[in-house]
Design an enzyme around this catalytic site. Structure first.
Site, mmCIF file in Angstrom:
data_model
loop_
_atom_site.group_PDB
_atom_site.id
_atom_site.type_symbol
_atom_site.label_atom_id
_atom_site.label_comp_id
_atom_site.label_asym_id
_atom_site.label_seq_id
_atom_site.Cartn_x
_atom_site.Cartn_y
_atom_site.Cartn_z
ATOM 1 N N GLN A 35 49.538 62.810 33.457
ATOM 2 C CA GLN A 35 50.645 62.586 32.512
ATOM 3 C C GLN A 35 51.826 63.470 32.906
ATOM 4 O O GLN A 35 51.679 64.393 33.710
ATOM 5 C CB GLN A 35 50.186 62.898 31.082
ATOM 6 C CG GLN A 35 49.439 64.169 30.943
ATOM 7 C CD GLN A 35 48.385 64.176 29.826
ATOM 8 O OE1 GLN A 35 48.194 63.256 29.010
ATOM 9 N NE2 GLN A 35 47.662 65.284 29.783
ATOM 10 N N ASP A 160 41.014 66.829 19.726
ATOM 11 C CA ASP A 160 42.433 67.168 19.579
ATOM 12 C C ASP A 160 43.168 66.547 20.761
ATOM 13 O O ASP A 160 43.605 67.229 21.693
ATOM 14 C CB ASP A 160 42.567 68.703 19.574
ATOM 15 C CG ASP A 160 44.001 69.173 19.562
ATOM 16 O OD1 ASP A 160 44.211 70.410 19.733
ATOM 17 O OD2 ASP A 160 44.911 68.336 19.421
ATOM 18 N N ASP A 163 47.556 60.420 21.763
ATOM 19 C CA ASP A 163 47.330 59.134 21.095
ATOM 20 C C ASP A 163 46.327 58.291 21.885
ATOM 21 O O ASP A 163 46.126 58.502 23.073
ATOM 22 C CB ASP A 163 48.665 58.375 20.979
ATOM 23 C CG ASP A 163 49.702 59.181 20.196
ATOM 24 O OD1 ASP A 163 50.910 58.994 20.447
ATOM 25 O OD2 ASP A 163 49.285 59.996 19.351
ATOM 26 N N PRO A 167 44.699 58.371 29.173
ATOM 27 C CA PRO A 167 43.423 59.085 29.323
ATOM 28 C C PRO A 167 42.679 59.277 28.003
ATOM 29 O O PRO A 167 41.462 59.475 28.008
ATOM 30 C CB PRO A 167 43.845 60.432 29.927
ATOM 31 C CG PRO A 167 45.297 60.567 29.680
ATOM 32 C CD PRO A 167 45.841 59.189 29.611
HETATM 33 N N1 SAM Z 1 48.347 68.039 18.835
HETATM 34 C C1 SAM Z 1 48.586 66.955 19.758
HETATM 35 C C2 SAM Z 1 48.581 65.629 19.069
HETATM 36 O O1 SAM Z 1 48.052 65.511 17.953
HETATM 37 O O2 SAM Z 1 49.123 64.701 19.662
HETATM 38 C C3 SAM Z 1 47.579 66.980 20.852
HETATM 39 C C4 SAM Z 1 47.496 68.301 21.504
HETATM 40 S S1 SAM Z 1 46.914 68.383 23.112
HETATM 41 C C5 SAM Z 1 48.396 68.643 23.991
HETATM 42 C C6 SAM Z 1 46.415 66.748 23.550
HETATM 43 C C7 SAM Z 1 45.604 66.842 24.806
HETATM 44 O O3 SAM Z 1 44.694 65.747 24.955
HETATM 45 C C8 SAM Z 1 46.423 66.850 26.099
HETATM 46 O O4 SAM Z 1 46.438 68.157 26.616
HETATM 47 C C9 SAM Z 1 45.708 65.853 27.018
HETATM 48 O O5 SAM Z 1 45.623 66.306 28.362
HETATM 49 C C10 SAM Z 1 44.346 65.776 26.349
HETATM 50 N N2 SAM Z 1 43.544 64.599 26.708
HETATM 51 C C11 SAM Z 1 43.916 63.294 26.719
HETATM 52 N N3 SAM Z 1 42.887 62.517 27.128
HETATM 53 C C12 SAM Z 1 41.823 63.359 27.362
HETATM 54 C C13 SAM Z 1 40.484 63.167 27.796
HETATM 55 N N4 SAM Z 1 39.995 61.942 28.082
HETATM 56 N N5 SAM Z 1 39.686 64.257 27.908
HETATM 57 C C14 SAM Z 1 40.166 65.511 27.623
HETATM 58 N N6 SAM Z 1 41.435 65.754 27.215
HETATM 59 C C15 SAM Z 1 42.251 64.683 27.095
#
Ligand code: SAM
Length: 285
Positions: A35, A160, A163, A167
């Site tokens: 991303q 956490d 959307d 991923p």
């Molecule tokens: N507070 C934010 C929200 O509600 O949108 C989310 C915080 S955090 C930045 C979201 C994280 O989800 C990102 O760091 C992203 O890399 C992670 N993420 C997305 N898909 C994932 C997956 N399949 N496994 C682990 N982490 C993932």
């Protein structure tokens, strides 16, 4: 608003609305294999992180989300010792989890190391507990992590994530929830960020159906303010592996908490369980 002001806008196509932040400069950006992560400095909201153009974190208002996604489920569980955070790369949820001295291990598994590296530079206050001896900050796909997790080894799973696209899409389906269920102890809980109840109630329905089909027994969606997210109003959905009343939580412990928060307290938790009428109608628990 002067003509020279510079603004960052996020258009929320699925809500027909948008949000803007006056910024002073762009601080950084990185295109990871997963991303695009961008950082801005704002005039009134501190630093701002976006991922693929979507608001993630601001210095000023991240506490609503991080506190509710951690303390509400932790105080709902009778005695949480082993916690796993899927996603959470900005490390704010991890910091809140580690305020609970009864927690013995907290694993944070985010797919994208660049999110954490950027958070370390621009949100150091969210990363202040990363070196806690109980913490493990690792980088892997949360889907794989749960596939390989030891059965009945976890008390609380916090999803956490971004959307349910890209991923994160695979973190919102029955196959993933089945692996979460297997990894949880009998009194274990799953909590997942469940978007805006005003704009995405159908997603909450879909999540709960997939969780129920996977074998989870009870559900509770707790709404809370989140100004920088679409509609400014967000939610976390708690699911239990065994039948239990998720409107009950350790009120005494929550009242007697010795750690500081900016939003969460026992009354806020009680209030979030009350739910507004339209949510009671939509989500009869
Ligand atoms: N507070 C934010 C929200 O509600 O949108 C989310 C915080 S955090 C930045 C979201 C994280 O989800 C990102 O760091 C992203 O890399 C992670 N993420 C997305 N898909 C994932 C997956 N399949 N496994 C682990 N982490 C993932």
């Amino acid at each position: 608003m002067t003509p020279s002001d510079t603004w960052f806008y996020e258009n929320f196509s699925y809500t027909g609305s948008a949000i803007g932040f006056r910024i002073t400069r762009k601080l950084d950006e990185v295109q990871s294999p997963f991303q695009k992560i961008e950082m801005y400095e704002s005039t009134d909201w501190g630093n701002i992180m976006t991922i693929d153009g979507a608001m993630m974190v601001t210095t000023r208002d991240n506490f609503f989300y991080h506190e509710m996604m951690a303390h509400a489920p932790l105080f709902t569980h009778a005695n949480p010792k082993n916690v796993v955070i899927i996603g959470g790369g900005d490390c704010g949820t991890l910091r809140e989890v580690l305020k609970h001295k009864g927690v013995e291990t907290a694993v944070q598994c985010d797919i994208d190391e660049q999110v954490t590296r950027m958070a370390e530079k621009y949100f150091p206050e969210l990363c202040e507990s990363n070196n806690d001896p109980r913490a493990t900050v690792m980088f892997d796909d949360g889907i794989a992590y749960m596939e390989n997790a030891e059965p009945e080894s976890i008390d609380l799973i916090i999803v956490d994530s971004t959307d349910p696209v890209g991923p994160a899409e695979g973190l919102f389906n029955e196959a993933f929830y089945k692996n979460c269920l297997k990894a949880l102890r009998p009194d274990g809980l799953l909590v997942q960020q469940s978007e805006s109840p005003l704009a995405l109630m159908h997603l909450i329905h879909d999540m709960r159906k997939a969780m129920s089909d996977a074998g989870f027994k009870n559900f509770r969606t707790l709404p809370f303010p989140q100004p920088c997210y679409p509609t400014g109003w967000w939610s976390g959905t708690i699911a239990s592996k065994s039948a239990c009343d998720l409107t009950k939580f350790r009120e005494g412990d929550a009242s007697a908490k010795t750690f500081a928060t900016k939003y969460y307290n026992v009354g806020i938790h009680q209030g979030a369980l009350m739910m507004p009428e339209f949510m009671k109608t939509e989500l009869p628990d």
